[in-house]
Design an enzyme around this catalytic site. Structure first.
Site, short mmCIF file in Angstrom:
data_model
loop_
_atom_site.label_atom_id
_atom_site.label_comp_id
_atom_site.label_asym_id
_atom_site.label_seq_id
_atom_site.Cartn_x
_atom_site.Cartn_y
_atom_site.Cartn_z
N HIS A 1 1.05 -1.06 -0.12
CA HIS A 1 -0.07 0.09 -0.09
C HIS A 1 0.74 1.44 -0.03
CE1 HIS A 1 -2.95 3.02 1.86
NE2 HIS A 1 -3.79 2.09 1.35
N ASP B 1 2.91 -4.39 7.84
CA ASP B 1 1.67 -3.47 7.71
C ASP B 1 0.67 -4.42 7.89
OD1 ASP B 1 -0.56 -2.45 6.78
OD2 ASP B 1 0.39 -1.58 4.81
N GLN C 1 -4.57 -5.07 6.70
CA GLN C 1 -5.61 -5.94 6.33
C GLN C 1 -5.50 -7.31 6.81
OE1 GLN C 1 -7.69 -5.23 3.60
NE2 GLN C 1 -7.15 -3.20 3.48
N LYS D 1 -10.57 -0.84 10.33
CA LYS D 1 -10.66 -2.12 9.19
C LYS D 1 -11.01 -3.48 10.20
CE LYS D 1 -7.48 -0.48 6.12
NZ LYS D 1 -8.15 0.35 5.08
N CYS E 1 -4.65 2.45 -3.68
CA CYS E 1 -3.71 2.84 -2.90
C CYS E 1 -2.28 2.13 -3.02
CB CYS E 1 -3.81 3.55 -1.62
SG CYS E 1 -5.13 4.61 -1.43
#
Lengths: 410, 147
Positions: free
Chosen positions: A127, A204, A207, A230, A368
């Site tokens: 991302h 990261d 997700q 999220k 993104c």
């Protein structure tokens, strides 16, 4: 279909008030969870209860409400610690979200270390939030970003990480789950490879946290970032987990109240962890809401959630692959609950508008993650991303709407 | 609101068979337009003869709204001078953005863009080519972006 999740889907759906709101006169089919998930009553109520019963500023007053707010905020931090299995709450820093978490590491950890010619290693599927912060510090220091390739399924080969690690590599930044392609990366293996070369790793996890059980100690991650919104929690709140030994050696990023012990014009001493990295009044109700979201998903069980999402993914893959002219972008063997695709003759943006007219909310564009999408030689994709409350009927509604759109454009 | 109001036949037709699609060699002016939100990217080429649009073409990729808008624009602007183009652009802008704007009968085919204003997220798609041609005529030579 008789397939059902290992939890009561009807009851779960009733927990999310927005799911019963019609969109354009039709039942909402919300398949944009990868962008932001919806919130259950438990989260909405926790934030409201905090405002109604406990709100004051944290860590400041001697009065009752300030103590109550502090307890609620620090209780949320402990809840996050348990969620990630961090060793200590000193390793849990509240931020505005994943993006701010990564920027904190870029500015406070990487920037002071970087010399001209040094390297930050990231993968092609990241991302923008795990690309641009590194470009910024590289621009400022003369270091450079080195990119680990992806294959045509959207997978990263850990051997490519091994190959691209160099004596100049100062940090590896990797997504746990690709937001654009759905790929679940073998992060534990990649971390072990980086550590063998003495390189710390930032993951990261934006997700990943809604779908996978995260154990930062088992992963041996040095930094792990995620966002509340999220995970069925509030927006504007996120987390940076950092290994204590690394955080302790890092200078503060932002200055202000709460991050100091003593301030004078002769010199200022900084507060201990994690407060050193939390300048200013934090997002207290957000932290409380995030803790409620964690309670909510853990009460259902992340393994049950991911098992159901795997069924949704299989069904979506099967239904959509029958549509002539549809091509999946991102076909990793190990995938989280999302499908990214393009349809011959229809731009994803048109697809998004047509699906919305039928109540189906998906994301269209580059997500993104422009380098990841560009790898597949398309300017954009349509992405349907699943959450714990989605149903097989909703997947059917998605597939039917795609067919309708294709026919409209014939 | 009906989808067919946005995706009128003339729009679908111009999307499928864009007119004046291609490049113009120098000394034609080229200007690039970009909509970072959806990845639309187009280049407008324009041949000016003493300030009058002699020839105009475009290439690039985008959604149906942006391709159809560009295609219909290339048909509509040939022979216009800068002032006439600016006037037409202003009319289109009003049709795209103002809820109560009358759609002038003189717009012809371009009136099909009237459905776009019901879809605020798509206005930028329709206006990209117009803003890019405007930049090309002004000789700005810099890339146009909707953001």
């Amino acid at each position: 279909m008789s397939i059902a999740p290992l939890y009561d889907l009807t009851a779960i759906r009733a927990d999310f008030p927005i799911l019963s709101r019609p969109i354009r006169g039709r039942p909402l089919v919300y398949l944009d969870n990868g962008a932001s998930a919806q919130r259950p009553h438990a989260v909405i109520n926790a934030e409201r209860r905090y405002a109604e019963e406990s709100h004051a500023n944290v860590h400041r007053g001697v009065h009752t409400l300030s103590q109550r707010a502090t307890d609620a905020f620090e209780g949320a931090r402990e809840r996050v610690r348990r969620f990630l299995n961090a060793r200590s709450t000193r390793e849990i820093i509240f931020t505005r979200g994943t993006t701010e978490s990564i920027n904190l590491v870029a500015q406070s950890y990487a920037r002071p270390h970087l010399q001209p010619g040094d390297e930050i290693l990231v993968t092609r599927l990241e991302h923008h939030a795990n690309i641009v912060p590194w470009q910024l510090v590289c621009e400022a220091t003369g270091a450079r970003v080195v990119v680990v390739p992806i294959n045509d399924r959207g997978e990263v080969d850990p051997e490519d990480v091994r190959r691209l690690l160099s004596p100049r590599t100062r940090l590896l930044g990797i997504a746990h789950v690709s937001n654009a392609l759905g790929t679940i990366l073998p992060v534990a293996e990649m971390i072990a490879i980086a550590h063998a070369a003495g390189v710390p790793v930032l993951v990261d996890g934006a997700q990943a946290v809604p779908h996978l059980t995260i154990d930062v100690q088992a992963l041996d991650a040095d930094f792990y970032a995620f966002s509340g919104h999220k995970l069925y929690g509030p927006d504007g709140i996120g987390v940076l987990y950092g290994r204590e030994s690394l955080l302790a050696a890092m200078p503060p990023w932002q200055g202000g109240g709460d991050m100091i012990l003593h301030v004078s014009f002769e010199g200022t001493t900084y507060n201990e962890l994690p407060y050193k990295f939390e300048a200013g009044t934090p997002h207290m109700s957000g932290a409380v809401g995030l803790a409620a979201a964690i309670d909510y998903v853990e009460a259902i069980g992340l393994s049950k959630i991911s098992a159901w999402e795997a069924i949704l993914l299989t069904h979506a893959t099967e239904r959509l692959s029958r549509i002539e002219g549809l091509r999946f972008i991102g076909t990793a063997h190990h995938k989280a609950g999302l499908v990214s695709f393009v349809v011959d003759g229809i731009h994803p943006h048109d697809l998004g508008t047509i699906l919305d007219e039928r109540g189906v909310a998906i994301r269209t564009g580059h997500h993104c993650a422009m380098p990841a999408i560009a790898t597949f030689k398309v300017p954009a994709t349509a992405r349907a991303s699943f959450g714990l409350y989605n149903t097989l009927d909703e997947i059917d509604a998605l597939a039917d709407a795609v067919v309708y759109a294709r026919d409209l454009f014939r | 609101m009906d989808l067919k109001d946005l995706y009128r036949d003339v729009i679908l037709d111009h999307n499928k068979r864009p007119r004046n699609f291609g490049v113009l060699a120098a000394p034609a002016i080229a200007a690039q337009g970009h909509n970072p939100l959806c990845g639309d990217q187009l280049t407008i080429y324009v041949d000016l003869d003493h300030g009058t649009i002699k020839e105009v073409r475009f290439e690039g990729s985008g959604c149906a709204i942006s391709v159809a808008s560009a295609s219909m624009m290339t048909e509509a602007v040939k022979g216009l001078d800068a002032a006439a183009f600016a006037a037409l652009h202003a009319q289109i802008h009003a049709v795209l953005t103002q809820h109560d704007a009358e759609v002038p009968a003189t717009l012809g085919k371009l009136a099909a863009l009237g459905g776009v204003r019901e879809y605020p997220a798509r206005v930028k798609c329709a206006s990209l080519s117009w803003r890019t041609l405007e930049a090309a005529i002004a000789g700005a030579g810099t890339a146009v972006t909707t953001e």
